[in-house]
Structures are given as structure tokens and as C-alpha cells.
Write a protein that holds these residues in place. Structure first.
Motif, mmCIF file in Angstrom:
data_model
loop_
_atom_site.group_PDB
_atom_site.id
_atom_site.type_symbol
_atom_site.label_atom_id
_atom_site.label_comp_id
_atom_site.label_asym_id
_atom_site.label_seq_id
_atom_site.Cartn_x
_atom_site.Cartn_y
_atom_site.Cartn_z
ATOM 1 N N ALA A 152 10.295 6.665 11.107
ATOM 2 C CA ALA A 152 10.496 5.222 10.929
ATOM 3 C C ALA A 152 11.604 4.712 11.842
ATOM 4 O O ALA A 152 11.521 3.604 12.382
ATOM 5 N N ASP A 157 10.185 4.392 15.399
ATOM 6 C CA ASP A 157 9.269 3.252 15.460
ATOM 7 C C ASP A 157 10.056 1.939 15.535
ATOM 8 O O ASP A 157 9.757 1.073 16.358
ATOM 9 N N ALA A 158 11.079 1.788 14.693
ATOM 10 C CA ALA A 158 11.883 0.553 14.684
ATOM 11 C C ALA A 158 12.660 0.395 15.986
ATOM 12 O O ALA A 158 12.715 -0.696 16.561
ATOM 13 N N MET A 203 10.325 -0.682 18.761
ATOM 14 C CA MET A 203 9.975 -2.103 18.669
ATOM 15 C C MET A 203 11.130 -2.981 19.139
ATOM 16 O O MET A 203 10.923 -3.948 19.881
ATOM 17 N N ASP A 204 12.353 -2.643 18.745
ATOM 18 C CA ASP A 204 13.522 -3.411 19.190
ATOM 19 C C ASP A 204 13.636 -3.390 20.706
ATOM 20 O O ASP A 204 13.872 -4.423 21.337
#
Length: 123
Positions: free
Chosen positions: A87, A90-91, A94-95
Motif C-alpha cells: 500500500a 502504491d500511494a 500515485m503521489d
């Protein structure tokens, strides 16, 4: 109608069906997504930043993102097409994708909205 005439008729019908299918594919081909590209220098300037990165709980350790890019090369939506299993990765991916700059897609030499598929691996 003789058996030979019937076979010719069936072959003609099959040919027409194939022609119709090909015609609908070419109409659909015009609706296919237009792809932009990510600026490599921008990726190097704004790397994916992870603090205390742990190996993924599941998955391959690489996130695949779909980034919607506007006509000016700015991202306006980022979604995870395939998670990395982490997770945090993934975060962070995206950032980073929102910080990167992109080369807009073009159609007939005119900039248009497009998509970019990017795979981001953990450290």
C-alpha cells in the motif's frame, strides 16, 4: 437451389459478416485511447519516495498506473491498474505521478487528452 449454389451463398454470407465486423473494428479504432508519454527528466527529478519501505505483502513489488493527461501535459487523474502488493508503494507511486510532467498526446498534430501506462518498482 443446388448444393453448390447453397455453399456459394453461405460463403458470400460469411464474407459479408467478416466485412461488417472489419468495418465496425475500423470505426472502433478511431475511438481507441490516445497515448501521451511521461517526461523522463521529470521522473528523475521527482522520484517515488518511500520511507521505511517493506517488501510487498503480496504481489510483484511493482505498481502499474494509468495516468490521464490533459492537452497541456498535466495529469488530472491517476489510478492504479495493478497494485504492487504494498500500500505504501502504491500511494507513493500515485503521489509521484501527480508531480511528473508529461508530453501530451496529439491527433493530427493537435494536442489532445491522453493516457499513460507507467510501471513503478520499489527500491
Amino acid at each position: 437451389m443446388s448444393a453448390d449454389e447453397h455453399r456459394v451463398f453461405l460463403l458470400q454470407e460469411q464474407f459479408l459478416e467478416i466485412a461488417r465486423a472489419n468495418a465496425s473494428r475500423s470505426e472502433t479504432a478511431e475511438k481507441v485511447e490516445t497515448y501521451a508519454s511521461v517526461d523522463a527528466d521529470s521522473q528523475r527529478q521527482h522520484p517515488v519516495q518511500l520511507e521505511n519501505h517493506q517488501p510487498p505483502e503480496r504481489g510483484v513489488g511493482a505498481a502499474t498506473l494509468l495516468v490521464d493527461v490533459d492537452e497541456q501535459g498535466r495529469p488530472y487523474a491517476v489510478e492504479i491498474a495493478r497494485g504492487s502488493g504494498s500500500a505504501a508503494l502504491d500511494a507513493a507511486a500515485m503521489d509521484a505521478a501527480y508531480r511528473w510532467s508529461y508530453n501530451a498526446a496529439s491527433r493530427d498534430g493537435v494536442p489532445v487528452r491522453g493516457k499513460v501506462r507507467i510501471t513503478v518498482s520499489g527500491p
